[in-house]
Design a protein around this motif. Structure first.
Motif, short mmCIF file in Angstrom:
data_model
loop_
_atom_site.label_atom_id
_atom_site.label_comp_id
_atom_site.label_asym_id
_atom_site.label_seq_id
_atom_site.Cartn_x
_atom_site.Cartn_y
_atom_site.Cartn_z
N PRO A 86 54.43 -56.91 -50.15
CA PRO A 86 53.52 -56.25 -51.08
C PRO A 86 53.92 -54.80 -51.31
CG PRO A 86 52.51 -56.48 -48.92
CD PRO A 86 53.79 -57.24 -48.86
N PRO A 87 53.74 -54.30 -52.53
CA PRO A 87 54.11 -52.91 -52.81
C PRO A 87 53.13 -51.93 -52.17
CG PRO A 87 53.04 -53.88 -54.71
CD PRO A 87 53.22 -54.99 -53.71
N SER A 88 53.65 -50.80 -51.72
CA SER A 88 52.78 -49.74 -51.20
C SER A 88 52.39 -48.75 -52.28
CB SER A 88 53.48 -48.99 -50.06
OG SER A 88 54.73 -48.49 -50.49
N ASP A 89 53.17 -48.71 -53.36
CA ASP A 89 52.88 -47.84 -54.49
C ASP A 89 52.83 -48.68 -55.76
OD1 ASP A 89 52.95 -45.33 -53.04
OD2 ASP A 89 55.12 -45.65 -52.89
N GLY A 90 52.05 -48.23 -56.70
CA GLY A 90 51.96 -48.94 -57.97
C GLY A 90 51.12 -48.17 -58.96
N ASN A 91 51.13 -48.63 -60.17
CA ASN A 91 50.29 -48.05 -61.21
C ASN A 91 48.93 -48.74 -61.14
OD1 ASN A 91 49.44 -46.59 -63.44
ND2 ASN A 91 50.38 -47.99 -64.91
N TRP A 92 48.18 -48.39 -60.06
CA TRP A 92 46.96 -49.13 -59.75
C TRP A 92 45.84 -48.82 -60.75
CZ3 TRP A 92 49.02 -52.37 -56.75
CH2 TRP A 92 49.83 -52.02 -55.67
N SER A 93 45.00 -49.82 -60.97
CA SER A 93 43.78 -49.60 -61.73
C SER A 93 42.97 -48.52 -61.02
CB SER A 93 42.98 -50.90 -61.81
OG SER A 93 41.78 -50.73 -62.50
N PRO A 94 42.37 -47.57 -61.76
CA PRO A 94 41.70 -46.43 -61.11
C PRO A 94 40.63 -46.81 -60.11
CG PRO A 94 41.95 -46.03 -63.46
CD PRO A 94 42.36 -47.45 -63.23
N ASP A 95 39.93 -47.93 -60.31
CA ASP A 95 38.84 -48.28 -59.41
C ASP A 95 39.33 -48.80 -58.06
OD1 ASP A 95 39.76 -50.43 -61.03
OD2 ASP A 95 38.09 -51.66 -60.36
N VAL A 96 40.62 -49.14 -57.95
CA VAL A 96 41.18 -49.57 -56.67
C VAL A 96 42.40 -48.72 -56.30
CG1 VAL A 96 40.32 -51.93 -56.74
CG2 VAL A 96 42.48 -51.40 -57.87
N ALA A 97 42.43 -47.51 -56.80
CA ALA A 97 43.61 -46.66 -56.64
C ALA A 97 43.76 -46.13 -55.22
CB ALA A 97 43.56 -45.49 -57.63
N ARG A 98 42.68 -46.06 -54.46
CA ARG A 98 42.74 -45.47 -53.12
C ARG A 98 42.30 -46.47 -52.07
NH1 ARG A 98 40.74 -39.14 -53.56
NH2 ARG A 98 41.53 -38.74 -55.68
N GLY A 113 38.03 -41.10 -48.94
CA GLY A 113 38.26 -42.04 -50.03
C GLY A 113 37.11 -43.01 -50.24
N VAL A 114 35.87 -42.54 -50.00
CA VAL A 114 34.70 -43.36 -50.30
C VAL A 114 34.47 -43.30 -51.81
CG1 VAL A 114 32.22 -43.69 -49.94
CG2 VAL A 114 33.68 -42.90 -48.04
N ARG A 115 34.38 -44.46 -52.44
CA ARG A 115 34.21 -44.49 -53.90
C ARG A 115 32.75 -44.29 -54.27
NH1 ARG A 115 35.94 -49.74 -57.21
NH2 ARG A 115 33.68 -50.02 -57.36
N ASN A 116 32.51 -43.36 -55.19
CA ASN A 116 31.17 -43.09 -55.69
C ASN A 116 31.25 -42.81 -57.18
OD1 ASN A 116 28.40 -42.62 -55.76
ND2 ASN A 116 28.58 -40.50 -55.09
N PHE A 117 31.74 -43.81 -57.93
CA PHE A 117 31.93 -43.65 -59.37
C PHE A 117 30.58 -43.62 -60.08
CE2 PHE A 117 36.49 -45.41 -60.17
CZ PHE A 117 36.99 -44.59 -59.18
N GLU A 118 30.58 -42.93 -61.19
CA GLU A 118 29.42 -42.94 -62.09
C GLU A 118 29.74 -43.90 -63.24
OE1 GLU A 118 28.25 -38.99 -63.31
OE2 GLU A 118 28.93 -38.16 -61.39
N GLY A 123 31.04 -49.82 -69.34
CA GLY A 123 32.04 -50.14 -68.33
C GLY A 123 32.98 -49.00 -68.01
N SER A 124 32.90 -47.91 -68.75
CA SER A 124 33.70 -46.73 -68.41
C SER A 124 33.08 -46.04 -67.20
CB SER A 124 33.79 -45.77 -69.60
OG SER A 124 32.50 -45.31 -69.96
#
Length: 333
Positions: A86-98, A113-118, A123-124
């Motif tokens: 599996p890759p360790s780096d990638g152009n990850w989708s922002p919601d799973v970037a970390r 790296g706790v996610r707390n998106f608004e 869906g944005s």
């Protein structure tokens, strides 16, 4: 007579093995063989053809040497398959970037790296990754969320830990997709994407499912021993740190949102016995009910009805107080 039966059984088992491995190998090559779609199709068709020919001659002549070409091809396939990392780096989708990581100092857990998106209605989102601290001595509840996305059989599994200071820490094991990538249970059984362990606020990771995706989300309050709950939370942290150091493939059958949590529970000596509902996880509440993990003063049908929280979340909105609002009327253990 017995000898004939044993021979027939042997022939049948070999035939089933040939058919099963041929199907798996053809699918693996169709998804992961190097090259263009056409090249992948040719690899897959060639392996399927070899398997079909082998099966025909085995059933017709029943000679072990007829299996040799497929055995050689299968060994080569397995050697190649084992090299896919599996890759360790990638152009990850922002919601799973970390990938969250954590440190435990005595009774204090610090997560980076706790996610707390608004999340917005379309869906944005506004990205917000936080460093948060939790007092493990104040851990007071463990709750299970099941978000149904494919009928009653399959659901996404989220475990949330509640603390005396009002914080809720939700954990979700997900596919780490590339930008513009999607989720395919079939493709993700064949080393398509890595796995990511997310730690998030409930307004983010649960609110996304109740209010934005409008999935059928059900909440179950668990009967959890505080010491065991703390061990499980610490196991989440250990696994997150390990995953940050060495990525692993997501697998929709063997390494998914439910099976990884069960692995963690085994590590702390609290794993339930295996049951088919662990795989078909939409029925996990029935299994938990039988084990006494839910409030048995109510029927499982009543717990499902009272724990259906999507309408509550939509009525309240994704804002402070969301966690308390969705728990109104949901029976504690």
């Amino acid at each position: 007579m017995i000898r004939r039966i044993l021979r027939s059984l042997f022939v049948t088992l070999i035939a089933l093995a040939v058919a099963g491995f041929t199907a798996w190998g053809a699918a693996a090559l169709s998804f992961r063989a190097p090259g263009s779609d056409l090249v992948q199709m040719l690899f897959s068709a060639s392996f399927a053809g070899l398997g079909a020919v082998t099966l025909y001659f085995w059933l017709r002549h029943r000679r072990v040497k007829r299996l040799l070409p497929l055995v050689i091809a299968s060994v080569a396939l397995l050697v190649w398959w084992s090299t896919l990392q599996p890759p360790s780096d990638g152009n990850w989708s922002p919601d799973v970037a970390r990938q969250v990581t954590g440190e435990i100092d005595g009774d204090i857990l610090t997560l980076n790296g706790v996610r707390n998106f608004e999340w917005q209605g379309d869906g944005s989102f506004v990205e917000n990754w936080e460093t948060r601290t939790y007092n493990l001595n104040e851990l007071k509840s463990t709750d299970l969320f099941l978000s149904y996305w494919a009928g009653p059989e399959m659901a996404h599994f989220i475990l949330s830990f509640g603390f005396a200071d009002g914080q809720y820490l939700a954990w979700s094991i997900e596919v780490r997709r590339q930008v513009d990538g999607g989720f395919s249970p079939v493709a993700d059984a064949f080393k398509e994407n890595p796995i990511v362990i997310m730690a998030a606020t409930e307004t983010d990771i649960v609110g996304l499912r109740t209010n934005i995706r409008k999935e059928d989300v059900q909440l179950f309050r668990l009967n959890s021993d505080p010491a065991a709950a703390r061990e499980l939370l610490e196991e989440y942290v250990l696994d997150s740190n390990a995953l940050a150091a060495a990525p692993h493939w997501y697998n929709s059958i063997t390494t998914n949102c439910t099976t990884v949590v069960l692995k963690m529970m085994r590590a702390i000596g609290n794993a339930p016995p295996f049951d088919w509902r662990i795989i078909v996880n939409g029925y996990l509440p029935e299994y938990g009910y039988e084990l006494g993990s839910l409030n048995t003063e109510y029927s499982i049908e009543e717990l499902r009805e009272l724990g259906s929280i999507s309408s509550k979340g939509q009525a309240f909105g994704i804002r402070p107080g969301y966690s308390e609002a969705i728990r109104q009327g949901v029976p504690a253990h």
